[in-house]
Design a protein around this motif. Structure first.
Motif, short mmCIF file in Angstrom:
data_model
loop_
_atom_site.label_atom_id
_atom_site.label_comp_id
_atom_site.label_asym_id
_atom_site.label_seq_id
_atom_site.Cartn_x
_atom_site.Cartn_y
_atom_site.Cartn_z
N HIS A 1 64.14 29.27 28.12
CA HIS A 1 64.30 30.33 29.12
C HIS A 1 64.86 31.58 28.45
CE1 HIS A 1 68.77 29.61 29.40
NE2 HIS A 1 68.36 28.46 28.88
N LYS B 1 64.88 22.73 27.62
CA LYS B 1 64.75 23.88 28.49
C LYS B 1 64.53 25.13 27.64
CE LYS B 1 66.93 26.23 32.45
NZ LYS B 1 65.81 25.91 33.37
N GLN C 1 63.03 26.21 37.16
CA GLN C 1 64.28 25.83 37.82
C GLN C 1 64.48 24.31 37.81
OE1 GLN C 1 66.48 28.19 38.77
NE2 GLN C 1 64.96 29.58 37.86
N HIS D 1 64.49 15.87 26.68
CA HIS D 1 64.80 16.71 27.84
C HIS D 1 65.19 18.08 27.30
CE1 HIS D 1 67.44 17.22 31.73
NE2 HIS D 1 66.45 18.10 31.65
N ARG E 1 58.45 27.75 30.51
CA ARG E 1 59.51 28.77 30.46
C ARG E 1 60.07 29.09 31.84
NH1 ARG E 1 59.07 33.57 29.59
NH2 ARG E 1 61.09 33.93 28.58
N ASN E 2 61.39 29.34 31.84
CA ASN E 2 62.10 29.86 33.02
C ASN E 2 61.84 29.04 34.29
OD1 ASN E 2 63.27 31.88 31.50
ND2 ASN E 2 61.74 33.42 32.04
N TYR F 1 74.30 21.37 27.06
CA TYR F 1 73.12 21.35 26.20
C TYR F 1 73.52 21.71 24.77
CZ TYR F 1 73.64 26.23 27.56
OH TYR F 1 74.16 27.47 27.83
N ASP G 1 66.96 25.17 24.36
CA ASP G 1 68.04 24.22 24.60
C ASP G 1 67.52 22.78 24.60
OD1 ASP G 1 69.60 26.46 24.99
OD2 ASP G 1 69.45 26.39 27.18
N ASP H 1 63.85 20.35 35.80
CA ASP H 1 63.93 19.77 34.46
C ASP H 1 62.55 19.65 33.83
OD1 ASP H 1 66.68 19.49 34.59
OD2 ASP H 1 66.55 17.50 35.51
N THR H 2 62.51 19.76 32.51
CA THR H 2 61.26 19.59 31.77
C THR H 2 61.47 18.53 30.70
OG1 THR H 2 61.92 21.49 30.41
CG2 THR H 2 60.36 21.90 32.18
#
Length: 341
Positions: free
Chosen positions: A111, A109, A201, A107, A198-199, A77, A258, A203-204
């Motif tokens: 966290h 992330k 597990q 894509h 947030r946080n 990332y 990220d 993919d977002t």
């Protein structure tokens, strides 16, 4: 909702899509002949896209992407900001985009170690006239010109209760508006939705789609490989030749922000002659039925001749006023003496 895949949520709109690279023009022509008119195709635009292994990003003069601030390239990332206080980072495409219709798939992330509301502040995705300009709006300049999409993870407005954070919103600016941090951008937002990102597990993803002056933002953040609507705004007018980018900032609270990939697709859509007339190029961002304050253009600097003429006529007027004043004063004195005698 629609299933995520090569065709994505276009299936629910009963249209075909075919993901192709920009060089595959012969295949496009064949598909057009087979499928007939009225279809929509998308082409991956590599000059506006970012994906692993991120070779040369931010380090080479020939790189398509520049890093700014605390942003750094990792193996899996690009980290805009680490989970540390008072960090700011950005990633900007070096190539201006001249597409009329496009779709940006991000894509990402978010966290960190923070719990409940002890994390922040979020990230932003940009399509703006200026690039690499650090500032207070999620790491980018205030009073930007273009489009900003904000993934806001911290509520600054304490009294608000109807919103659940993290919250995604969008803003179009012509350079006259400031982003209101104290009210989480409410006064200038086009729309928004809650997005628990947030946080996680899984993919977002976030999609920004701009077709025929219609702005659509959709999310896949539930791990179900389904898109859901977030924002839909017609009548959005964005000029061509702006830059894509993303930025993030942390303050007293922090998170890892990220970016895993940013993929831009050119969308080819049919336009009627009437639509062609209506959808001519624009030169300043705007939204139909939304009044943006007009910019006051700065006055051009005076030339040497103009400055000389202003000074010359000012002196002439001053001398003339003094002469008139002396004449009037002498007449007043003469009349005063006549009355005295």
């Amino acid at each position: 909702m629609a299933t995520l895949g090569p065709s994505g949520w276009w299936w629910r709109r009963c249209r075909w899509r075919w993901r192709l690279s920009a060089w595959d023009g012969s295949r496009v022509l064949l598909l057009l002949l087979l499928l007939g008119s009225g279809q929509t195709f998308e082409y991956l635009k590599r000059e506006h896209s970012l994906s692993k292994p991120y070779q040369g990003v931010g380090t080479s003069s020939s790189s398509l992407w520049n890093l700014m601030g605390n942003a750094m390239v990792m193996t899996q990332y690009v980290r805009l900001t680490p989970d540390m206080q008072s960090k700011q980072g950005a990633l900007w495409n070096r190539v201006p985009c001249f597409l009329r219709d496009w779709e940006l798939q991000v894509h990402f992330k978010i966290h960190g170690q923070g719990k409940k509301n002890l994390h922040g502040d979020g990230l932003a995705i940009w399509y703006t006239k200026d690039r690499m300009q650090p500032g207070p709006v999620f790491g980018n300049m205030d009073k930007f010109v273009g489009l900003g999409v904000f993934v806001d993870t911290y509520p600054n407005e304490e009294k608000q209760q109807e919103r659940v954070f993290p919250y995604i919103s969008a803003m179009v600016n012509n350079g006259s508006l400031s982003y209101d941090h104290e009210r989480d951008g409410r006064p200038t937002e086009l729309g928004g939705c809650t997005a628990i990102v947030r946080n996680l597990q899984h993919d977002t993803f976030l999609v920004i789609r701009y077709v025929k002056r219609h702005l659509t933002i959709m999310l896949d953040i539930d791990g179900k490989h389904e898109w859901r609507d977030c924002i839909e705004v017609p009548g959005v007018r964005l000029p061509r030749g702006y830059y894509f980018g993303t930025s993030s900032v942390t303050g007293d609270l922090s998170d890892n922000h990220d970016i895993i990939s940013m993929k831009l697709f050119e969308l080819t859509v049919e336009r009627t002659p009437e639509e062609e007339k209506l959808h001519r190029d624009v030169f300043l961002p705007s939204v139909d039925n939304m009044k943006l304050p007009e910019l006051t253009a700065p006055l051009p600097p005076l030339s040497g001749l103009a400055l000389f003429l202003i000074v010359f006529f000012s002196l002439v007027f001053s001398v003339f006023a003094i002469v008139i004043g002396i004449i009037l004063y002498n007449k007043w004195q003469e009349q005063s003496r006549k009355r005295f005698y």
